[in-house]
Motif scaffolding. Structure first.
Motif, PDB file in Angstrom:
ATOM      1  N   GLU A  46       0.813  -1.217   0.000  1.00 35.94           N
ATOM      2  CA  GLU A  46       0.000   0.000   0.000  1.00 35.94           C
ATOM      3  C   GLU A  46       0.850   1.271   0.000  1.00 35.94           C
ATOM      4  N   CYS A  47       2.172   1.133   0.167  1.00 38.69           N
ATOM      5  CA  CYS A  47       3.063   2.297   0.122  1.00 38.69           C
ATOM      6  C   CYS A  47       3.140   2.847  -1.297  1.00 38.69           C
ATOM      7  N   ARG A  48       3.411   4.134  -1.412  1.00 34.93           N
ATOM      8  CA  ARG A  48       3.598   4.727  -2.738  1.00 34.93           C
ATOM      9  C   ARG A  48       4.939   4.277  -3.282  1.00 34.93           C
ATOM     10  N   TYR A  49       4.900   3.650  -4.442  1.00 31.66           N
ATOM     11  CA  TYR A  49       6.126   3.141  -5.067  1.00 31.66           C
ATOM     12  C   TYR A  49       7.070   4.302  -5.396  1.00 31.66           C
ATOM     13  N   ASP A  50       8.327   4.124  -5.087  1.00 32.50           N
ATOM     14  CA  ASP A  50       9.341   5.177  -5.211  1.00 32.50           C
ATOM     15  C   ASP A  50       9.298   5.892  -6.566  1.00 32.50           C
ATOM     16  N   GLY A  51       9.135   7.202  -6.530  1.00 33.14           N
ATOM     17  CA  GLY A  51       9.182   8.021  -7.736  1.00 33.14           C
ATOM     18  C   GLY A  51       7.908   8.045  -8.556  1.00 33.14           C
ATOM     19  N   THR A  52       6.798   7.476  -8.024  1.00 35.51           N
ATOM     20  CA  THR A  52       5.535   7.449  -8.772  1.00 35.51           C
ATOM     21  C   THR A  52       4.376   7.838  -7.857  1.00 35.51           C
ATOM     22  N   GLU A  53       3.192   7.921  -8.462  1.00 42.56           N
ATOM     23  CA  GLU A  53       1.971   8.149  -7.697  1.00 42.56           C
ATOM     24  C   GLU A  53       1.221   6.847  -7.457  1.00 42.56           C
ATOM     25  N   LEU A  54       1.782   5.733  -7.922  1.00 37.84           N
ATOM     26  CA  LEU A  54       1.147   4.424  -7.769  1.00 37.84           C
ATOM     27  C   LEU A  54       1.573   3.767  -6.468  1.00 37.84           C
ATOM     28  N   THR A  55       0.737   2.849  -5.979  1.00 30.99           N
ATOM     29  CA  THR A  55       1.156   2.021  -4.849  1.00 30.99           C
ATOM     30  C   THR A  55       2.087   0.928  -5.382  1.00 30.99           C
ATOM     31  N   VAL A  56       2.758   0.241  -4.476  1.00 31.92           N
ATOM     32  CA  VAL A  56       3.612  -0.877  -4.897  1.00 31.92           C
ATOM     33  C   VAL A  56       2.768  -1.945  -5.585  1.00 31.92           C
ATOM     34  N   ALA A  57       1.565  -2.193  -5.057  1.00 34.83           N
ATOM     35  CA  ALA A  57       0.674  -3.188  -5.668  1.00 34.83           C
ATOM     36  C   ALA A  57       0.318  -2.801  -7.102  1.00 34.83           C
ATOM     37  N   GLN A  58       0.039  -1.525  -7.305  1.00 34.59           N
ATOM     38  CA  GLN A  58      -0.304  -1.056  -8.656  1.00 34.59           C
ATOM     39  C   GLN A  58       0.902  -1.131  -9.594  1.00 34.59           C
ATOM     40  N   GLN A  59       2.060  -0.744  -9.093  1.00 37.02           N
ATOM     41  CA  GLN A  59       3.258  -0.797  -9.918  1.00 37.02           C
ATOM     42  C   GLN A  59       3.615  -2.243 -10.261  1.00 37.02           C
ATOM     43  N   GLN A  60       3.388  -3.153  -9.324  1.00 38.28           N
ATOM     44  CA  GLN A  60       3.618  -4.573  -9.585  1.00 38.28           C
ATOM     45  C   GLN A  60       2.725  -5.056 -10.724  1.00 38.28           C
ATOM     46  N   GLN A  61       1.468  -4.628 -10.694  1.00 40.60           N
ATOM     47  CA  GLN A  61       0.538  -5.018 -11.753  1.00 40.60           C
ATOM     48  C   GLN A  61       0.964  -4.436 -13.104  1.00 40.60           C
ATOM     49  N   GLU A  62       1.466  -3.208 -13.077  1.00 40.70           N
ATOM     50  CA  GLU A  62       1.976  -2.609 -14.323  1.00 40.70           C
ATOM     51  C   GLU A  62       3.109  -3.457 -14.890  1.00 40.70           C
ATOM     52  N   MET A  63       3.982  -3.971 -14.010  1.00 42.68           N
ATOM     53  CA  MET A  63       5.107  -4.796 -14.455  1.00 42.68           C
ATOM     54  C   MET A  63       4.630  -6.122 -15.036  1.00 42.68           C
ATOM     55  N   VAL A  64       3.553  -6.668 -14.491  1.00 42.56           N
ATOM     56  CA  VAL A  64       2.973  -7.893 -15.048  1.00 42.56           C
ATOM     57  C   VAL A  64       2.572  -7.654 -16.498  1.00 42.56           C
TER      58      VAL A  64
END
Length: 303
Positions: free
Chosen positions: A112-130
């Protein structure tokens, strides 16, 4: 029509697809959710949902000291090729930076933390990487040391990540000692850091095994219990030297233990070095990997 951020988030939760694609799907279909989902499926974008169930036992372990905070993380993917992918490596480093900055209490909090350097959460950034990489990707675990001196070590490009945390006095540079300890941990994977951590139940089990071995040895069985006890204590010292980091023989100098090496080096530098903690992550350990039968796969494709 105008598409709200709430609508985009809702579609994203329904499909697991990235936010930009969700916004485009809603825009293309005048905000109709059913048509937007169908549009995403036709584009092959919603397929990422299926990837979430696939076994991810590859990836990498990564350790770093970031602004004085020690971090070690493991992020998994489905194939070892991904570990060499620049985007994946950058994602792992970003997860580590997020752990350092956010100080999450556990994995759920990290997601639930904001992924470093973005406005996304870590969960959201993980999904983007998928979506970008095309494999199931999972942030699996992390450890963080905010105090003391943390020394990271990464073995074999991310197969093993080790983070050693030291208490240092005298203003000395303990980096070399920390790295030597980390390399020993990576290579030998000791069960304990120090003999003081060995619990009584572990000692009792070892003593039980040693006494049983002597009872089954005709030469030892007839010896007095007092003698057997002394032999057991001697063998327990061997147990410590094999299973406890500080009591292990130092791999770079077989004449001293790791503890003796650290103490002698610190004295020479004019200070003290005390091992406080250490964490070793090995990529995929404990994850049951799927055994692929390539002959069967080829046969299926040929039908």
């Amino acid at each position: 029509m105008a598409i709200s951020a709430k609508d985009v988030q809702k579609l994203r939760e329904m499909t697991g697809v990235g936010m930009m694609d969700c916004k485009k799907a809603l825009t293309e279909n005048d905000g109709d959710f059913d048509k937007a989902i169908e549009w995403l499926r036709e584009k092959g974008l919603a397929a990422s949902q299926k990837k979430a169930g696939r076994i991810a036992a590859e990836g990498m372990a990564y350790a770093a000291s970031i602004n004085g905070v020690g971090v070690v993380v493991e992020v998994n993917a489905e194939t070892d090729f991904v570990a060499k992918n620049e985007k994946f490596v950058d994602f792992v480093k970003g997860v580590a930076a997020t752990v350092a900055a956010c100080a999450p209490a556990d994995l759920d909090a990290l997601m639930e933390c904001r992924y470093d350097g973005t406005e996304l959460t870590v969960a959201q950034q993980q999904q983007e990487m998928v979506l970008v990489i095309g494999e199931n990707i999972q942030v699996r675990r992390f450890a963080r040391f905010a105090d003391g001196v943390s020394v990271p070590y990464i073995h074999a490009g991310g197969k093993i990540g080790v983070l050693v945390n030291l208490e240092v006095t005298g203003g000395i540079d303990a980096t070399e000692v920390g790295k030597d300890m980390a390399m020993q941990i990576a290579a030998l994977n000791p069960r304990f850091l120090d003999k003081g951590q060995v619990t009584q139940d572990v000692l009792d089990e070892e003593k039980k095994i040693l006494l049983a071995q002597m009872a089954n040895d005709p030469k030892m069985a007839s010896k007095p219990d007092q003698v057997k006890e002394k032999i057991v204590m001697g063998k327990l010292n061997k147990f410590y030297s094999e299973n406890c980091l500080l009591q292990q023989t130092f791999v770079k100098d077989s004449e001293v233990t790791v503890e003796q090496y650290a103490a002698a080096t610190a004295k020479k530098l004019g200070g003290t070095i005390t091992l406080k903690d250490a964490v070793r992550f090995e990529k995929g350990e404990g994850i049951e990997k799927k055994q692929e039968n390539f002959a069967e796969e080829i046969a299926k494709l040929a039908k």
